[in-house]
Write a protein that holds these residues in place. Structure first.
Motif, PDB file in Angstrom:
ATOM      1  N   SER A   8       0.831  -1.195   0.000  1.00 44.71           N
ATOM      2  CA  SER A   8       0.000   0.000   0.000  1.00 44.71           C
ATOM      3  C   SER A   8       0.863   1.240   0.000  1.00 44.71           C
ATOM      4  CB  SER A   8      -0.885  -0.008   1.236  1.00 44.71           C
ATOM      5  OG  SER A   8      -1.402   1.279   1.449  1.00 44.71           O
ATOM      6  N   LYS A   9       0.514   2.182  -0.824  1.00 43.43           N
ATOM      7  CA  LYS A   9       1.235   3.462  -0.830  1.00 43.43           C
ATOM      8  C   LYS A   9       0.693   4.386   0.259  1.00 43.43           C
ATOM      9  CE  LYS A   9       3.750   3.222  -4.768  1.00 43.43           C
ATOM     10  NZ  LYS A   9       5.188   3.420  -4.837  1.00 43.43           N
ATOM     11  N   GLU A  10      -0.471   4.046   0.753  1.00 44.84           N
ATOM     12  CA  GLU A  10      -1.128   4.932   1.710  1.00 44.84           C
ATOM     13  C   GLU A  10      -0.614   4.725   3.123  1.00 44.84           C
ATOM     14  OE1 GLU A  10      -3.279   7.293   0.817  1.00 44.84           O
ATOM     15  OE2 GLU A  10      -2.851   6.648  -1.233  1.00 44.84           O
ATOM     16  N   ALA A  11      -0.253   3.529   3.417  1.00 49.82           N
ATOM     17  CA  ALA A  11       0.049   3.192   4.801  1.00 49.82           C
ATOM     18  C   ALA A  11       1.349   3.809   5.255  1.00 49.82           C
ATOM     19  CB  ALA A  11       0.115   1.686   4.955  1.00 49.82           C
ATOM     20  N   VAL A  12       1.534   3.867   6.546  1.00 49.85           N
ATOM     21  CA  VAL A  12       2.796   4.309   7.106  1.00 49.85           C
ATOM     22  C   VAL A  12       3.274   3.228   8.048  1.00 49.85           C
ATOM     23  CG1 VAL A  12       2.502   6.781   6.885  1.00 49.85           C
ATOM     24  CG2 VAL A  12       1.489   5.611   8.816  1.00 49.85           C
ATOM     25  N   THR A  13       4.585   3.088   8.193  1.00 45.69           N
ATOM     26  CA  THR A  13       5.100   2.031   9.051  1.00 45.69           C
ATOM     27  C   THR A  13       4.841   2.355  10.514  1.00 45.69           C
ATOM     28  OG1 THR A  13       7.219   3.115   9.011  1.00 45.69           O
ATOM     29  CG2 THR A  13       6.899   1.293   7.485  1.00 45.69           C
ATOM     30  N   PHE A  14       4.765   3.658  10.798  1.00 42.02           N
ATOM     31  CA  PHE A  14       4.355   4.037  12.130  1.00 42.02           C
ATOM     32  C   PHE A  14       3.266   5.070  11.966  1.00 42.02           C
ATOM     33  CE2 PHE A  14       4.310   6.446  15.980  1.00 42.02           C
ATOM     34  CZ  PHE A  14       4.372   5.460  16.937  1.00 42.02           C
ATOM     35  N   THR A  15       2.199   4.934  12.684  1.00 38.85           N
ATOM     36  CA  THR A  15       1.061   5.831  12.498  1.00 38.85           C
ATOM     37  C   THR A  15       1.464   7.279  12.686  1.00 38.85           C
ATOM     38  OG1 THR A  15      -0.268   4.097  13.452  1.00 38.85           O
ATOM     39  CG2 THR A  15      -1.319   6.231  13.166  1.00 38.85           C
ATOM     40  N   GLU A  16       1.185   8.074  11.684  1.00 37.13           N
ATOM     41  CA  GLU A  16       1.489   9.484  11.805  1.00 37.13           C
ATOM     42  C   GLU A  16       0.371  10.167  12.563  1.00 37.13           C
ATOM     43  OE1 GLU A  16       2.362  13.488   9.241  1.00 37.13           O
ATOM     44  OE2 GLU A  16       0.951  11.999   8.512  1.00 37.13           O
ATOM     45  N   ASP A  17       0.742  11.092  13.454  1.00 35.83           N
ATOM     46  CA  ASP A  17      -0.283  11.850  14.157  1.00 35.83           C
ATOM     47  C   ASP A  17      -0.821  12.910  13.221  1.00 35.83           C
ATOM     48  OD1 ASP A  17      -0.036  10.684  16.798  1.00 35.83           O
ATOM     49  OD2 ASP A  17       1.977  11.533  16.762  1.00 35.83           O
ATOM     50  N   ASP A  18      -2.092  12.875  12.969  1.00 34.48           N
ATOM     51  CA  ASP A  18      -2.691  13.892  12.120  1.00 34.48           C
ATOM     52  C   ASP A  18      -2.713  15.229  12.844  1.00 34.48           C
ATOM     53  OD1 ASP A  18      -3.048  12.603   9.829  1.00 34.48           O
ATOM     54  OD2 ASP A  18      -5.143  12.049  10.163  1.00 34.48           O
ATOM     55  N   GLU A  19      -3.019  15.172  14.131  1.00 42.49           N
ATOM     56  CA  GLU A  19      -3.121  16.405  14.898  1.00 42.49           C
ATOM     57  C   GLU A  19      -1.885  16.503  15.776  1.00 42.49           C
ATOM     58  OE1 GLU A  19      -4.476  19.650  14.928  1.00 42.49           O
ATOM     59  OE2 GLU A  19      -6.106  18.335  14.263  1.00 42.49           O
ATOM     60  N   ILE A  20      -0.998  17.448  15.459  1.00 44.15           N
ATOM     61  CA  ILE A  20       0.230  17.527  16.268  1.00 44.15           C
ATOM     62  C   ILE A  20       0.153  18.633  17.304  1.00 44.15           C
ATOM     63  CG2 ILE A  20       1.815  16.472  14.617  1.00 44.15           C
ATOM     64  CD1 ILE A  20       2.631  19.340  13.806  1.00 44.15           C
ATOM     65  N   LEU A  21      -0.780  19.563  17.136  1.00 42.54           N
ATOM     66  CA  LEU A  21      -0.891  20.648  18.111  1.00 42.54           C
ATOM     67  C   LEU A  21      -1.961  20.264  19.120  1.00 42.54           C
ATOM     68  CD1 LEU A  21       0.203  23.557  18.644  1.00 42.54           C
ATOM     69  CD2 LEU A  21      -1.897  24.367  17.587  1.00 42.54           C
ATOM     70  N   VAL A  22      -1.538  20.008  20.344  1.00 38.89           N
ATOM     71  CA  VAL A  22      -2.459  19.485  21.353  1.00 38.89           C
ATOM     72  C   VAL A  22      -2.409  20.338  22.610  1.00 38.89           C
ATOM     73  CG1 VAL A  22      -2.302  17.120  20.505  1.00 38.89           C
ATOM     74  CG2 VAL A  22      -0.691  17.931  22.236  1.00 38.89           C
ATOM     75  N   ASP A  23      -3.322  20.041  23.519  1.00 37.62           N
ATOM     76  CA  ASP A  23      -3.367  20.765  24.792  1.00 37.62           C
ATOM     77  C   ASP A  23      -2.099  20.473  25.584  1.00 37.62           C
ATOM     78  OD1 ASP A  23      -4.036  21.995  27.127  1.00 37.62           O
ATOM     79  OD2 ASP A  23      -6.077  21.170  27.199  1.00 37.62           O
TER      80      ASP A  23
END
Lengths: 501, 291
Positions: A132-147
């Motif tokens: 798959s071209k879509e997958a990542v070997t480690f899940t990327e965080d979509d939201e990096i700016l957090v509380d």
């Protein structure tokens, strides 16, 4: 475990709407402050309500006027954005060991392959299905700016003191003294050119000031007080030279700005070119004041290289591109600075930057979701900005990284924060995961090979999810174990002379 | 390498460099040479010319039609500066120097505040031609033509028109000029405005070859002053031509063989020697008899 991990389910809706009104207020008050290069103070509402807590002072020194203002204004805005987010109780993900360590994208099968006992060959019981071209070997965080679970830093508001270095090294030294001795800043974030950095580093060391240099540069600074968060030669030069030599041929013409950055990056190129089969046929160093390139263009044509390595700095020198293009010079080009810093591909009419290649750690066009979010946040705060360059992003995550380190240390006491920065922390920046390498005080970066086409669209040809800063290790630098305050140069490394012809 | 293409390339480079020096210095030469005002805002007036060109091109006007506007805006800016400040400082060279320096800073920083760090660049018109392994930008050839045309125009105005005669008379001896009915205030005003207009026009024609940015003037000021000082103020036309010509002729071959750095050093070194040998400027050399 990252202290912010538990707070991941932040209500982004609220943060956004709340943040935007505050941003409007901040923007109004800052536009004037930044424009006049006056100190600007950003405090969060809650911190103001809380009252007395003394502000954490982040000193920021960049060129807001002069030949280098094009880069300085971007970095100044980056600092304002980061500080406003910190004061709004937000942080970038990451921390010691990061949110899951060094994240990496890659092609993976939909299921891990299942292997059986083979006879003279590998036996796939199940090969896992198509890649798959879509997958990542480690899940990327979509939201990096957090509380951040914090008001400002450790409950104290952050005050950004941003000054204008005026593209003048003497002014840089004066203002650095003012920030350190007068304002007593907790953290100094400063420096565009290597000349500026080397002008202020002795002052930084004299006062043991925690100093973050956010520019991409030639590498080699081993300084116990200095943390370098920009990309360096082993991350930029070797990958791009390797690609260019294999794609276009071995004969390289280097044209570089005549000061320490240009000279040393050219030295790196000369030293590493033989490793990948390249050869420097000519090196030309151009004073920063030169803006008429007829002679350089004729020299390049006389030398007939396969491609041109351009390390040109400042507004004057970027005139090279339109002039070379108008003169019909059509060699492929590579650089470590152009496009990613001065957005020449946006400023100059196509096709001046056609076939310009650069291994960057950041460029506004990176198509990932986290970067698109960052770009949107940026233009919400600074709608009139022309571009977000590589160093602006570095300044942005560096200030967030400082906030994280101070929280980890539990204090803004500078020696303690330096130790926290040496804890092996990573931070989820818009570019990807950035790792602060403790021994060398340099950052491991997500590197992408960007290329501009004839219409100045940008494409990413290759990606290296993490290139660590390895060269100072080769030189035996370990700032955790042994404090040093010098800059190593390629000439000191026998490795380079070994391969030279 | 064949020798003919190389020589042609060198001549082209020298003419290009010379045209650049002429364009940088022509407005300054008028103001300094005729009025003895050291105008340190010269680069910023050139910047204004480039800004006018870029803004009008963005509005959709063809580049060449923007050039008259560059000149006119320059003239207007010159008139305003002369009216508000310069006319009080004609006998005070150093005051004028400090004042114009400050004005330059205000204009550049003002442009940064209003228009940001850059304006859109202008695509260089025309293409290029190739001969013997070297390519030549047609627009650079055009710039050589423009530089020559401007010099010829100024020669014509100064030497062949009544206005030029009055201007020269006023500059030489304002008191006597006013006794024969020349309005010296008006002459000073016109001269300064004309110089500013030429500077802005030069900024406009050079705009496609440069970054259009608030502090772009700095790249023109140093070459302009070197050209003017080497040329001297005794005769604007010969001063500019000799000076730009000799500096370009020295810089180009050195730059071609030893690189830009050596070329720049060569230029400064040549300026040093020429100023030492001809303290009154190259214009004081009598080549064609009449000065």
């Amino acid at each position: 475990m990252d202290r912010n991990e538990k707070d991941i389910t932040v209500n982004t809706e609220n943060v956004e709407s709340d943040g935007s009104t505050r941003r409007t207020f901040i923007k109004g008050s800052l536009a004037v402050g930044a424009a006049l290069a006056m100190p600007a103070i950003i405090t969060s509402k809650s911190a103001q309500a809380a009252g007395h807590a003394a502000a954490v002072k982040v000193g920021h020194l960049e060129d807001l006027s002069g030949n280098l203002a094009v880069y300085g204004v971007q970095k100044d805005h980056a600092a304002q954005l980061a500080v406003s987010e910190i004061n709004a109780g937000l942080t970038l993900k990451g921390g010691p060991v990061g949110s899951g360590g060094l994240g990496a994208f890659g092609n993976v099968a939909s299921k891990p392959p299942l292997m059986g006992v083979g006879k003279g060959d590998l036996n796939y019981v199940n090969d896992g299905g198509g890649r798959s071209k879509e997958a990542v070997t480690f899940t990327e965080d979509d939201e990096i700016l957090v509380d951040s679970g914090d008001d400002g830093i450790l409950g104290r508001p952050v005050e950004l003191i941003n000054l204008d270095g005026q593209s003048n090294n003497n002014v840089w030294q004066q203002l650095t003294r003012k920030l350190i001795q007068g304002d007593k800043v907790d953290c100094l974030v400063a420096g565009f050119t290597s000349a500026e950095r080397e002008a202020i580093r002795p002052i930084v060391d004299q006062f043991k000031q925690l100093y973050i240099y956010t520019n991409q540069y030639e590498g080699g600074v081993a300084d116990a007080n200095t943390f370098c968060t920009g990309a360096i030669c082993e991350q930029q030069v070797i990958p791009v030279v390797d690609y260019m030599v294999k794609t276009f041929g071995p004969r390289i013409y280097t044209i570089a700005a005549d000061y320490n950055f240009g000279q040393l990056t050219a030295a790196w190129t000369k030293a590493t070119a033989p490793l990948v089969g390249g050869e420097i046929i000519e090196e030309e160093f151009v004073p920063l004041s030169v803006s008429d390139f007829s002679t350089s263009i004729a020299r390049i044509q006389a030398a007939k290289p396969d491609w041109v390595f351009t390390l040109l700095v400042g507004s004057n020198q970027s005139n090279y591109y339109p002039q070379a293009s108008a003169a019909g010079l059509e060699y492929p080009m590579a650089s470590t600075v152009n496009m990613a810093q001065g957005y020449e591909h946006r400023r100059f009419s196509a096709p001046s930057l056609n076939r310009m290649h650069n291994c960057v750690n950041y460029i506004e066009e990176i198509p990932t979701k986290r970067n698109r979010d960052f770009v949107q946040r940026w233009y919400k705060m600074f709608p009139n900005d022309p571009y977000i360059g590589q160093m602006a992003q570095n300044t942005y995550f560096s200030i967030h990284m400082y906030a994280k380190a101070a929280r980890l240390a539990g204090t803004t006491e500078q020696e303690a924060v330096k130790k926290a920065l040496e804890s092996g922390m990573s931070i989820e920046a818009p570019e990807g995961t950035v790792f602060m390498e403790p021994a060398t005080h340099h950052a491991g970066h997500y590197i992408r090979l960007a290329v501009a086409d004839a219409e100045h669209n940008v494409q990413f040809l290759r990606e290296w999810p993490m290139i660590t800063p390895w060269w100072l290790h080769r030189m035996g630098v370990n700032l955790v174990g042994k404090k040093e305050y010098k800059q190593y140069i390629p000439d000191e490394d026998p490795y380079f002379t070994m391969f030279g012809k | 390498m064949e020798i003919a293409p190389l020589i042609i390339s060198l001549v082209y480079q020298a003419l290009t460099a010379g045209a650049f020096l002429v364009l940088c210095s022509i407005g300054l030469m008028i103001v300094l040479g005729m009025m003895n005002i050291i105008n340190l805002a010269h680069g910023e007036i050139m910047m204004i010319g480039a800004y006018v060109a870029s803004l009008l091109v963005t509005e959709g006007l063809p580049f060449f039609l923007t050039l008259p506007f560059c000149f006119l805006v320059g003239v207007l800016v010159g008139l305003v500066i002369e009216f508000l400040f310069i006319r009080y400082l004609y006998s005070r060279i150093l005051s004028a120097l400090v004042l114009t320096w400050g004005l330059g800073l205000i204009i550049a920083q003002g442009a940064l505040l209003i228009y940001g760090p850059f304006l859109p660049s202008i695509k260089i018109p025309f293409g290029s031609i190739e001969y013997g392994g070297f390519t030549y930008s047609i627009y650079q050839l055009f710039l050589i033509f423009v530089a020559a045309l401007l010099v010829a125009l100024i020669y014509f105005i100064l030497q062949k028109t009544e206005l030029g005669l009055k201007a020269r008379a006023t500059m030489q001896n304002p008191e006597i000029a006013s006794t024969i009915g020349i309005n010296r205030k008006k002459m000073f005003s016109i001269t300064f405005a004309f110089g500013a207009g030429l500077a802005a026009l030069a900024g406009g024609v050079l705009a496609p070859t440069t970054t259009i940015a608030p502090f772009m003037g700095t790249q023109f000021v140093a070459p302009a002053f070197i050209t003017v000082v080497v040329g001297g103020a005794t005769n604007i036309i010969t001063g500019t031509l000799y000076s730009a010509g000799s500096l370009a002729a020295i810089r180009t071959p050195i730059g071609m063989y030893l690189g830009s750095f050596a070329g720049t050093v060569g230029l400064f070194f040549a300026a040093l020697i020429l100023i030492r040998l001809y303290p009154n400027g190259l214009a004081s050399i009598r080549l064609f008899g009449r000065r």
